[in-house]
Design a protein around this motif. Structure first.
Motif, PDB file in Angstrom:
ATOM      1  N   GLY A  60       6.635 -10.051 -10.183  1.00  0.00           N
ATOM      2  CA  GLY A  60       7.739 -10.082 -11.127  1.00  0.00           C
ATOM      3  C   GLY A  60       7.989  -8.760 -11.800  1.00  0.00           C
ATOM      4  O   GLY A  60       9.129  -8.361 -12.013  1.00  0.00           O
ATOM      5  N   GLU A  82      20.174  -7.198 -14.712  1.00  0.00           N
ATOM      6  CA  GLU A  82      19.922  -6.765 -13.338  1.00  0.00           C
ATOM      7  C   GLU A  82      18.447  -6.989 -12.989  1.00  0.00           C
ATOM      8  O   GLU A  82      18.124  -7.448 -11.893  1.00  0.00           O
ATOM      9  N   TRP A  97      11.156 -20.288 -17.149  1.00  0.00           N
ATOM     10  CA  TRP A  97      10.959 -20.920 -15.836  1.00  0.00           C
ATOM     11  C   TRP A  97      11.006 -19.913 -14.705  1.00  0.00           C
ATOM     12  O   TRP A  97      10.391 -20.103 -13.663  1.00  0.00           O
ATOM     13  N   LEU A  98      11.669 -18.799 -14.971  1.00  0.00           N
ATOM     14  CA  LEU A  98      11.681 -17.732 -13.963  1.00  0.00           C
ATOM     15  C   LEU A  98      10.292 -17.122 -13.833  1.00  0.00           C
ATOM     16  O   LEU A  98       9.806 -16.860 -12.730  1.00  0.00           O
ATOM     17  N   ILE A  99       9.620 -16.937 -14.986  1.00  0.00           N
ATOM     18  CA  ILE A  99       8.267 -16.389 -14.969  1.00  0.00           C
ATOM     19  C   ILE A  99       7.313 -17.347 -14.257  1.00  0.00           C
ATOM     20  O   ILE A  99       6.522 -16.952 -13.405  1.00  0.00           O
ATOM     21  N   ASP A 130      12.624  -2.709 -10.635  1.00  0.00           N
ATOM     22  CA  ASP A 130      13.558  -2.305  -9.577  1.00  0.00           C
ATOM     23  C   ASP A 130      14.981  -2.681  -9.956  1.00  0.00           C
ATOM     24  O   ASP A 130      15.921  -1.921  -9.739  1.00  0.00           O
ATOM     25  N   GLY A 131      15.120  -3.867 -10.525  1.00  0.00           N
ATOM     26  CA  GLY A 131      16.446  -4.317 -10.939  1.00  0.00           C
ATOM     27  C   GLY A 131      17.040  -3.409 -11.994  1.00  0.00           C
ATOM     28  O   GLY A 131      18.210  -3.044 -11.932  1.00  0.00           O
ATOM     29  N   VAL A 132      16.224  -3.037 -12.968  1.00  0.00           N
ATOM     30  CA  VAL A 132      16.703  -2.160 -14.033  1.00  0.00           C
ATOM     31  C   VAL A 132      17.138  -0.819 -13.459  1.00  0.00           C
ATOM     32  O   VAL A 132      18.160  -0.250 -13.855  1.00  0.00           O
ATOM     33  N   LYS A 143       5.346 -18.788  -6.889  1.00  0.00           N
ATOM     34  CA  LYS A 143       5.673 -18.261  -5.561  1.00  0.00           C
ATOM     35  C   LYS A 143       4.925 -16.971  -5.236  1.00  0.00           C
ATOM     36  O   LYS A 143       5.074 -16.423  -4.157  1.00  0.00           O
ATOM     37  N   LEU A 152       8.138 -19.509 -12.054  1.00  0.00           N
ATOM     38  CA  LEU A 152       8.492 -19.506 -10.640  1.00  0.00           C
ATOM     39  C   LEU A 152       7.866 -18.316  -9.931  1.00  0.00           C
ATOM     40  O   LEU A 152       7.360 -18.423  -8.811  1.00  0.00           O
ATOM     41  N   CYS A 153       7.863 -17.154 -10.627  1.00  0.00           N
ATOM     42  CA  CYS A 153       7.248 -15.962 -10.064  1.00  0.00           C
ATOM     43  C   CYS A 153       5.766 -16.208  -9.810  1.00  0.00           C
ATOM     44  O   CYS A 153       5.231 -15.834  -8.767  1.00  0.00           O
ATOM     45  N   ASP A 169       7.439  -5.654 -10.649  1.00  0.00           N
ATOM     46  CA  ASP A 169       8.141  -4.746  -9.744  1.00  0.00           C
ATOM     47  C   ASP A 169       9.599  -5.161  -9.597  1.00  0.00           C
ATOM     48  O   ASP A 169      10.498  -4.311  -9.601  1.00  0.00           O
ATOM     49  N   ALA A 170       9.818  -6.454  -9.463  1.00  0.00           N
ATOM     50  CA  ALA A 170      11.188  -6.944  -9.280  1.00  0.00           C
ATOM     51  C   ALA A 170      12.038  -6.556 -10.483  1.00  0.00           C
ATOM     52  O   ALA A 170      13.146  -6.040 -10.343  1.00  0.00           O
ATOM     53  N   PHE A 171      11.483  -6.762 -11.684  1.00  0.00           N
ATOM     54  CA  PHE A 171      12.242  -6.470 -12.899  1.00  0.00           C
ATOM     55  C   PHE A 171      12.580  -4.991 -12.997  1.00  0.00           C
ATOM     56  O   PHE A 171      13.732  -4.613 -13.211  1.00  0.00           O
ATOM     57  N   MET A 225      14.434 -17.873 -18.676  1.00  0.00           N
ATOM     58  CA  MET A 225      13.477 -16.764 -18.606  1.00  0.00           C
ATOM     59  C   MET A 225      12.070 -17.293 -18.332  1.00  0.00           C
ATOM     60  O   MET A 225      11.380 -16.827 -17.427  1.00  0.00           O
ATOM     61  N   ARG A 255      14.169 -12.509  -5.770  1.00  0.00           N
ATOM     62  CA  ARG A 255      12.915 -12.521  -5.012  1.00  0.00           C
ATOM     63  C   ARG A 255      12.233 -13.878  -5.068  1.00  0.00           C
ATOM     64  O   ARG A 255      11.428 -14.204  -4.203  1.00  0.00           O
ATOM     65  N   CYS A 256      12.526 -14.668  -6.110  1.00  0.00           N
ATOM     66  CA  CYS A 256      11.957 -16.011  -6.173  1.00  0.00           C
ATOM     67  C   CYS A 256      12.783 -17.000  -5.360  1.00  0.00           C
ATOM     68  O   CYS A 256      12.440 -18.170  -5.273  1.00  0.00           O
ATOM     69  N   VAL A 261       5.363 -13.987  -6.524  1.00  0.00           N
ATOM     70  CA  VAL A 261       6.253 -12.832  -6.454  1.00  0.00           C
ATOM     71  C   VAL A 261       5.799 -11.807  -7.489  1.00  0.00           C
ATOM     72  O   VAL A 261       5.388 -12.182  -8.589  1.00  0.00           O
TER      73      VAL A 261
END
Lengths: 158, 191
Positions: A15, B51, A3-5, A21-23, A11, A7-8, A17-19, A1, B59-60, A13
């Motif tokens: 994050g 999800e 390292w994902l943040i 949208d995924g939900v 890069k 990475l966002c 909006d991505a989260f 979690m 996206r990353c 990104v």
């Protein structure tokens, strides 16, 4: 979690909006899998309460008489319901002890395959597949192999 | 699915009636709604959460990375797919998450993979060959670590909670290989 943040941020990104949208996608998915889930739970509960599994293991236990009936019942439950086989595994662990032969066997069986019928019902109903071809048979065959190997290995090496 | 479901339900009902188990069967019918809800709510919530996480990972570019790493193997297992298929990246994610024993977390990527496989499917109500292969791979369950089993063994006072693992890994590998071989022989021999 974390390292994902990171990475966002690296890069650039979005994050959030991505989260979200995924939900949103997840909720759509959930709605589409609910009917299949209900049908499957109805079937499993009916089979369980009509004691069909007991019938099956009574039928087979004279053939495989070196296993206690709890372990045998677990073999039947494993492809059908992860929750039920997990409950049976705990029962076996507390009955025989986790480090005994049967306790070990139950753990290996639990780890050897996944719940075939659940996965098939869920995945196919999510995209509206009606004809599943031979997926069920191949899946059950893989379970049979996995469980047999599990029993064989524990008897051999433990 | 239809025939199987009807036959099994019917058989259970008849067998239960013959054995005078009608009351507990009635209980089942009365409770199936709440049972499903109890079962579904945690799954739906974790599905939504993962999800979300997966969309972030996608996206990353994490999913693409996974795909590049696993695609040489996966392309052999799924001969009907192309190397740049989006389904492939979800399949890779699903396999990796399954390996670490996060069963619930694997479901969203699996369903996504099915969605993308369905897009390429010509007959929409019949399973394609890749779908069958994917399900076989999934149900055989390539699991390396299962937190559930270790937790249960620890709770029962095991001295070696992780000792079952090597045997389980060998069994699960055998199950997957046997399933994939049967699938290959059964479904791909004509082409």
């Amino acid at each position: 979690m974390l390292w994902l943040i990171l990475l966002c941020i690296i890069k650039g990104v979005n994050g959030y909006d991505a989260f979200t949208d995924g939900v949103k996608e997840g909720i759509k998915l959930s709605v589409s899998i609910f009917p299949g889930m209900m049908a499957m739970i109805l079937m499993i509960n009916l089979l369980q309460h009509a004691e069909v599994f007991v019938l099956l293991s009574d039928f087979i236990s004279p053939l495989i008489d070196f296993l206690p009936s709890e372990v045998l019942a677990m073999c039947f439950f494993r492809p059908v319901s992860g929750g039920a086989s997990m409950a049976l595994m705990r029962h076996i662990l507390s009955l025989y002890g986790p480090d005994s032969l049967y306790g070990m066997m139950a753990s290996v069986i639990q780890g050897s395959t996944d719940t075939t019928i659940y996965v098939i019902a869920l995945y196919f109903s999510s995209v509206g597949i009606k004809k599943i071809k031979n997926a069920m048979w191949i899946g059950l065959f893989a379970d049979l192999v996995g469980i047999s190997v599990a029993i064989f290995l524990t008897v051999q090496f433990f | 699915m239809n025939k199987l479901w009807l036959c099994l339900c019917g058989f259970a009902l008849i067998y239960g009636m013959v054995n005078h188990n009608i009351e507990s069967l009635n209980q089942v019918l009365m409770n199936v709604g709440t049972d499903t809800l109890d079962f579904a709510i945690p799954i739906i919530l974790t599905t939504c959460f993962f999800e979300g996480i997966m969309e972030m990972a996608k996206r990353c570019g994490v999913l693409n990375g996974l795909q590049r790493w696993l695609s040489p193997i996966l392309l052999k297992v799924f001969p009907d797919l192309d190397s740049d298929d989006e389904a492939l990246s979800y399949i890779s994610a699903n396999v990796v998450i399954n390996m670490f024993g996060l069963g619930f977390a694997a479901t969203p990527s699996g369903l996504k993979a099915m969605e993308h496989l369905q897009k390429k499917n010509k007959e929409k109500t019949t399973a394609s060959r890749s779908m069958v292969t994917f399900l076989v791979l999934n149900t055989a369950g390539v699991t390396l670590i299962s937190a559930n089993i270790i937790a249960a063994r620890t709770a029962e006072g095991s001295n070696f909670p992780t000792m079952y693992m090597p045997l389980a890994i060998v069994s699960t590998a055998c199950a997957s290989i046997a399933g994939l071989l049967l699938d290959r022989w059964w479904n791909y021999r004509r082409s």
